[in-house]
Design an enzyme around this catalytic site. Sequence first.
Site, PDB file in Angstrom:
ATOM      1  N   GLY A  10       1.229 -12.241   4.784  1.00  0.00           N
ATOM      2  CA  GLY A  10       2.216 -11.829   3.887  1.00  0.00           C
ATOM      3  C   GLY A  10       3.351 -12.568   3.802  1.00  0.00           C
ATOM      4  O   GLY A  10       3.323 -13.729   4.586  1.00  0.00           O
ATOM      5  N   LEU A  12       6.766 -12.589   4.849  1.00  0.00           N
ATOM      6  CA  LEU A  12       7.798 -12.686   6.301  1.00  0.00           C
ATOM      7  C   LEU A  12       6.775 -13.304   7.132  1.00  0.00           C
ATOM      8  O   LEU A  12       7.243 -14.135   7.795  1.00  0.00           O
ATOM      9  CB  LEU A  12       8.128 -11.268   6.401  1.00  0.00           C
ATOM     10  N   ASP A  35      -6.844  -5.999  12.053  1.00  0.00           N
ATOM     11  CA  ASP A  35      -6.358  -4.707  11.277  1.00  0.00           C
ATOM     12  C   ASP A  35      -5.636  -3.758  12.242  1.00  0.00           C
ATOM     13  O   ASP A  35      -6.355  -3.486  12.953  1.00  0.00           O
ATOM     14  CB  ASP A  35      -7.646  -4.271  10.611  1.00  0.00           C
ATOM     15  N   ALA A  59       2.109  -4.566   7.087  1.00  0.00           N
ATOM     16  CA  ALA A  59       2.713  -3.276   6.277  1.00  0.00           C
ATOM     17  C   ALA A  59       2.024  -2.733   5.006  1.00  0.00           C
ATOM     18  O   ALA A  59       1.388  -3.767   4.549  1.00  0.00           O
ATOM     19  CB  ALA A  59       4.173  -3.243   6.144  1.00  0.00           C
ATOM     20  N   THR A 100      13.087  -0.618   6.870  1.00  0.00           N
ATOM     21  CA  THR A 100      13.351  -0.940   5.431  1.00  0.00           C
ATOM     22  C   THR A 100      14.729   0.159   5.251  1.00  0.00           C
ATOM     23  O   THR A 100      14.754   1.116   6.069  1.00  0.00           O
ATOM     24  CB  THR A 100      12.411  -0.105   4.576  1.00  0.00           C
ATOM     25  N   ASP A 101      15.334  -0.619   4.258  1.00  0.00           N
ATOM     26  CA  ASP A 101      16.409   0.276   3.635  1.00  0.00           C
ATOM     27  C   ASP A 101      15.875   1.630   3.081  1.00  0.00           C
ATOM     28  O   ASP A 101      16.871   2.525   2.970  1.00  0.00           O
ATOM     29  CB  ASP A 101      17.211  -0.599   2.745  1.00  0.00           C
ATOM     30  N   TYR A 124       6.172   6.494   1.586  1.00  0.00           N
ATOM     31  CA  TYR A 124       6.501   5.122   1.984  1.00  0.00           C
ATOM     32  C   TYR A 124       7.644   5.107   3.221  1.00  0.00           C
ATOM     33  O   TYR A 124       7.461   4.626   4.110  1.00  0.00           O
ATOM     34  CB  TYR A 124       6.628   4.353   0.970  1.00  0.00           C
ATOM     35  N   LYS A 128       7.543   4.477   7.028  1.00  0.00           N
ATOM     36  CA  LYS A 128       8.155   3.492   7.903  1.00  0.00           C
ATOM     37  C   LYS A 128       9.185   3.913   8.599  1.00  0.00           C
ATOM     38  O   LYS A 128       9.280   3.183   9.911  1.00  0.00           O
ATOM     39  CB  LYS A 128       9.120   2.594   6.630  1.00  0.00           C
TER      40      LYS A 128
END
Length: 292
Positions: A10, A12, A35, A59, A100-101, A124, A128
């Site tokens: 990904g 990042l 995985d 993610a 995450t925000d 989602y 998270k």
Amino acid sequence: MRALVTGAGGQLGRTLARVFATEEDVVPLARADLDLTDEAAVRAAIGETRPDVVLNCAAYNAVDGAEDDPVAALAVNAFGVRSLAHAAAGGDAVLVHYGTDFVFDGSATEPYREDDAVNPQSVYAMSKLLGEWFAESARHYVLRVESLFGGAVLEAGADGRRFGSSLDRIADALIDGREVRAFVDRVVSPSYVDDVAAATLALVRTGPAYGLYHCVGSGQATWYDVATELAERLGVEPDIRGIALGDLKLRAPRPRFCALSNRKLAAAGIEMPHWRDAVARYARIRRRMVRR
Ligand SMILES: NC(=O)c1ccc[n+]([C@@H]2O[C@H](COP(=O)([O-])OP(=O)(O)OC[C@H]3O[C@@H](n4cnc5c(N)ncnc54)[C@H](OP(=O)(O)O)[C@@H]3O)[C@@H](O)[C@H]2O)c1
């Protein structure tokens, strides 16, 4: 120090693998190699590679898709992190996990801090948040990031196209002279993957107190502001149409105001560059790619 990077395919993950490789021993594992939903494989990977630090970039990020397939989102974002945290604790490794925000509801008017109340509004976001909590069973750093951009630059072909994040797509449209639609009422702290990776390296090296940190581009902006700044830095005449969140029928709600405060990270000695500075560095790379 040996760092194991999960989700290394990904944006990042690729960037972290590159940044850590300049100074440290890195084992990058993309989804095909590991995985996260396979608990035994997670245990085996940590047992075999014996990392000092695990950087979890894997993610399920389809915000709208998670509404239709909550099990898939939970399997990676929550239970995958639980497996990783247990395995990291068993192998005496530090776990760095990215949050995450979206755990906030977006009703604030000032940048959120780590101790502000969470109130996830989507599957989602809930998945998270569970991941943040599950990370706590290891020595951990949970770094909340948002509106990541720039990682796909590494993957670009000669024409500079093949970008995934919102900002990368905006850059593509600006360069092509296409219309850009950007939110005038969604406020974020755009985060350049290079800056998040550099902060991660500094964090694991300096080792401040474990726990939750916000790690985003400093400052705040609407997506309209960001698109305008990017156009200026790219040196193009922009065609930007402001839209409101309410104009789009999105499956999952998005938080309206989600700037995050980096104050805790700064107190630990790690300063995040301003998003305008990050956009300027990113635009320089994109301009070079266009000239090729
Ligand atoms: N992007 C953002 O704006 C943003 C905002 C807030 C937080 N974050 C968080 O920041 C972190 C990095 O995000 P990113 O933008 O780099 O995400 P990304 O580009 O979507 O990368 C996620 C990687 O995870 C892999 N993956 C998915 N399911 C997996 C599984 N079961 N096992 C192993 N790997 C799996 C994906 O592989 P495939 O491509 O093969 O599916 C992908 O390579 C994530 O924790 C994300 O939630 C990102």
